[in-house]
Design an enzyme around this catalytic site. Structure first.
Site, short mmCIF file in Angstrom:
data_model
loop_
_atom_site.label_atom_id
_atom_site.label_comp_id
_atom_site.label_asym_id
_atom_site.label_seq_id
_atom_site.Cartn_x
_atom_site.Cartn_y
_atom_site.Cartn_z
N ALA A 185 34.48 14.61 -17.28
CA ALA A 185 34.61 13.16 -17.47
C ALA A 185 34.72 12.76 -18.95
O ALA A 185 35.20 11.66 -19.26
CB ALA A 185 33.43 12.44 -16.82
N ARG B 292 29.77 21.23 -5.90
CA ARG B 292 30.01 19.81 -6.18
C ARG B 292 31.31 19.33 -5.54
O ARG B 292 32.38 19.86 -5.84
CB ARG B 292 30.12 19.70 -7.72
CG ARG B 292 30.70 18.43 -8.23
CD ARG B 292 31.16 18.59 -9.68
NE ARG B 292 31.50 17.30 -10.21
CZ ARG B 292 32.32 17.11 -11.23
NH1 ARG B 292 32.85 18.13 -11.87
NH2 ARG B 292 32.58 15.89 -11.64
N HIS C 56 42.78 20.34 -15.62
CA HIS C 56 41.92 19.70 -14.61
C HIS C 56 42.22 20.29 -13.25
O HIS C 56 43.40 20.53 -12.91
CB HIS C 56 42.18 18.18 -14.54
CG HIS C 56 41.89 17.49 -15.82
ND1 HIS C 56 40.61 17.26 -16.26
CD2 HIS C 56 42.72 17.03 -16.78
CE1 HIS C 56 40.67 16.67 -17.44
NE2 HIS C 56 41.93 16.52 -17.78
N GLU D 30 45.28 21.15 -21.98
CA GLU D 30 44.34 20.38 -21.16
C GLU D 30 44.44 20.86 -19.72
O GLU D 30 45.53 21.12 -19.21
CB GLU D 30 44.73 18.89 -21.23
CG GLU D 30 43.87 18.00 -20.36
CD GLU D 30 44.31 16.53 -20.37
OE1 GLU D 30 45.50 16.26 -20.67
OE2 GLU D 30 43.47 15.67 -20.07
C1 DQA Z 1 37.99 17.02 -13.74
C2 DQA Z 1 38.45 15.57 -13.54
C3 DQA Z 1 37.52 14.58 -14.22
O1 DQA Z 1 37.93 13.25 -13.98
C4 DQA Z 1 36.12 14.75 -13.67
O2 DQA Z 1 35.23 13.89 -14.35
C5 DQA Z 1 35.64 16.15 -13.70
C6 DQA Z 1 36.56 17.20 -13.29
C7 DQA Z 1 38.87 18.01 -12.96
O3 DQA Z 1 38.81 19.20 -13.27
O4 DQA Z 1 39.57 17.62 -12.03
O5 DQA Z 1 34.47 16.42 -13.99
O6 DQA Z 1 38.09 17.33 -15.12
#
Ligand code: DQA
Length: 150
Positions: free
Chosen positions: A79, A20, A102, A100
């Site tokens: 998301a 993805r 990302h 958290e």
């Molecule tokens: C994410 C960032 C989110 O905004 C996004 O919807 C994802 C991946 C990241 O790991 O950067 O699905 O959580």
């Protein structure tokens, strides 16, 4: 004695990592990241459980089941990060430290990604570091457990 557990939660679409939008999320699969995180946790005397779900309720159930059982939660909520107040509330009701995570830095992307409802219930947010963020998030979670230990 059973080893303390870190719960790594992965939200919607993260099962597609590697395939993805690799220009944003990299070419490693989710299982690659989980392997990295598990190795780090085990090196430091913790077990790692991982749950990925595309369904908000599954993630909420997993957080409920973590209460009074799991030492810390590391969560990349995908998301759901940006609008799931149910996830926020479930994490508020969890008794351990939440980190958290990302891969990208959502605050540097589209405006709708700038709000995180996870951030207010997390002790720390690791963003924009790609796969290396998994190691950092596990380290923060474990340090927070050690700090509150005994
Ligand atoms: C994410 C960032 C989110 O905004 C996004 O919807 C994802 C991946 C990241 O790991 O950067 O699905 O959580």
């Amino acid at each position: 004695m059973a080893r303390p557990v870190i719960l790594l939660l992965s939200g919607p679409n993260l099962n597609l990592l590697g395939d993805r939008e690799p220009e944003i999320y990299g070419t490693e699969s989710l299982m690659d990241h989980v392997g990295t995180a598990r190795e780090r946790a085990q090196d430091k005397g913790f077990d790692l459980e991982h749950i990925q779900s595309n369904h908000e309720g599954d993630l909420i159930d997993a957080i409920h089941a973590a209460r009074k059982r799991v030492a810390s939660i590391v969560i990349n909520a995908g998301a759901l990060t940006h609008y799931s107040w149910s996830l926020h509330d479930a994490l508020s009701a969890y008794d351990g430290p939440v980190v958290e995570l990302h891969l990208s830095d959502p605050k540097k992307r589209e405006p709708w990604r700038h709000l995180s409802v996870i951030e207010p219930v997390a002790i720390s947010s690791v963003v924009g570091k790609g796969g290396a963020g998994y190691l950092e998030a596990i380290d923060i979670a474990i340090n927070a457990c050690s700090a509150t230990d005994g």
